[in-house]
Design an enzyme around this catalytic site. Sequence first.
Site: not given
Length: 479
Positions: A78, A145
Amino acid sequence: MGVLEHLEPNRVFHFFEEISAIPRGSTNTRAVSDWCVSFAKARGLEYHQDSFNNVILIKEATPGYESAEPVILQGHLDMVCEKEPGCTKDMEKEGIDLVIDGDRIRAKGTTLGGDNGIAVAMALAVLDSKELSHPRVEVILTIDEEIGMLGAIQLDMSPLKGRRLINLDSEEEGIFTVSCAGGNMTRCRLPIARAPYPGTVLHITVGGLLGGHSGADIDKGRANANMLLGRLLYAVKKKSDFRLISAEGGKKDNAIPQQSQALLAAANADLVRVIAAQMEAAFQSEYQKNDPGLFVEVTDAAAERVPMDDTSTRKVLHLLTCMPNGVQEMSADIEGLVQTSLNLGILATEEEELLASFCLRSSVATQKQMLVDRLACEMELLGGDIQIFGDYPAWEYKHESALRDLMVRIFQKQYGRDPEISAIHAGLECGMFMGKLPDLDCISIGPDMSEVHTYRESMSISSVGRVWNYLVEVLQCLK
């Protein structure tokens, strides 16, 4: 032809461009996760995809490395999605537009996602290569994350045989990260009682502070507005009676609060104003370099609630005066590293209780527990309690690390200098992995980035090349 197709290392930039075409903001990772699975299927690789969209990809050892211990490469899928004013791109549905600017790669009008995207691209290039010699390679690609390491928290690491992990999404070439803090949010809950009190209602504000991140900026000597408010109220209480109505300050437990305010019913409003002015002068003298905009303001106000009684008022003042805050311990292993700290980030008052939320951090698990115990003891004496949220483990510094020693030697050979051994006073995914596999030997490296997580973000092309060549050498030496 892609924008980056002429750059070297060719396959690294090829895969970076491939994933950049896929929308992959946090919580929007299904498409990029599925793409990674398709990548593995096309190459006959072992893969594991969980319901959270984490992916593990595995390539067996090349000839001559069959008996070598496996190595884990890791990055996250991400990215932070931010746009400059006027940018019309829908980052939920559209990939980013890459631009080459001299030695830098940028994205047109948006964030680049380079700090993690290049980690994924390098890992994929290793898996794709038919020439590179290496042990069994296990690639962990986590999700979300950027919003709390949510993928790493949920990851099932049972498919992994390796106990050597190289994280590839650091942001400065030549800096080896070898430790990070664990932490949690500890919420202190103090029951309060209320009773009428015939005083003049005043609104007191402590503001104008710089604030900052409770990890990266906790050692910069900046004031915490909530703690200054407590000092001011205690100074008033020593000379003039009052009843607290409410105290509020800060919006995030992991941010140093820039402003805090209290509503109180005062027996002597004029004396309160005098003491507030004296405390403002003291605060400004103490923080003239680190918080030059600091101010204290007292204004007339109207009561929103019945004031707290005297006992509750004194308990709140005790909490705001005696609770620990700020840096508690510096590392003895890494010069300049904050080892243990806490930050009173949020102060809020409800009808029947006052809430104080602390962000606790330590790279030593026992010291993090020490902070929890201190807060619990204080709250027990005051008749309150604590709740712990979002606890995550530390990545403690290893005095003995075969992986670090090897990587330092190879760095010295390639760069002609020593790498910087560093640690971060914040949470990293390596800490999550260490919590699940305590015998893991970890290190984090990466190429040069600038202004990460803004639409000005960029990545150095030449630095990517050097770090790739370095990684190749490391893998070939892991026998």
